[in-house]
Design a protein around this motif. Sequence first.
Motif, PDB file in Angstrom:
ATOM      1  N   THR A 285      -7.982   3.090 -11.520  1.00  0.00           N
ATOM      2  CA  THR A 285      -8.559   3.092 -10.178  1.00  0.00           C
ATOM      3  C   THR A 285      -9.537   4.242  -9.958  1.00  0.00           C
ATOM      4  N   SER A 286      -9.432   5.273 -10.787  1.00  0.00           N
ATOM      5  CA  SER A 286     -10.328   6.423 -10.625  1.00  0.00           C
ATOM      6  C   SER A 286     -11.035   6.768 -11.932  1.00  0.00           C
TER       7      SER A 286
ATOM      8  N   ARG B 137      -2.052   3.831  -5.762  1.00  0.00           N
ATOM      9  CA  ARG B 137      -3.251   3.006  -5.862  1.00  0.00           C
ATOM     10  C   ARG B 137      -3.266   2.222  -7.162  1.00  0.00           C
TER      11      ARG B 137
END
Length: 261
Positions: A128-129, A55
Amino acid sequence: MSSKKLQGPFQRENPNISIPGAATFALGRLADAPLQYMMFTQGWAVKALAAVGMRASNALVTAGPGVAGLGPVPTLLTGMYAIAGIRHAYWALFTSDNHCSTGSSLGIAVYNTAVNIANTLVAVHMLTSSPHPILGSFTDCIGWKQWAGLALFVIGISMEMIAEDSRKKFKQDPKNKGKIDDTGLWSVVRHPNYLGFLLGRIGISLVTGSLVSTAAHAAVQFAIFFFGGVPEISGYMATKYDAQWMDYKKRVPYAMFPGIY
């Protein structure tokens, strides 16, 4: 630590500085930050991660307050890459008194760039997180890992610079001819420059936000010093200084970490 003589990238017995080698070292390190910046801004890092099914998002690289089109974490990383590159270029051109061939210099520059490419890829994936908000001030957008990494980087690169510059001044003093520098940081551990580099490397990795990646980079760099750099220098110093080196090791028993190693 074994005093077995190993051959590292620097020819310590050769007093003639390689101008092509020093130039290659400096240019290679200075080119690192612009390359990493392009990986962030041109989407190269995102494409590389997507190619292996991980990701990543271009939008998250630039989201939040930063500099030159980058978000907070990429801004921090690019700045640290640049400072480290400038520091090492200065060392190669103005501080080092060891011969390093063009091939060896290129290898060192490529290694540092490869490690930072890995850091850039990890940082983009971690964004992304990220649990931290992308709105608000710059400090609102970074967490304890970034602050701790920045602190370690500043301490490490300062230690490395102070150790190298103080040793150069020590060796330039005619009164110290034929003596081992046991002043300042060199009176605490035998390789404060290595310790500084290691701390700086850990700091950069920690800013990516990944503890796993940070631990891996720390382990690899420590292994390089433990199995390569430290025994190589120990063998050289034992040959050149003999009893003086043995006495120094007794007075300064720790190679890199005071009280530990």
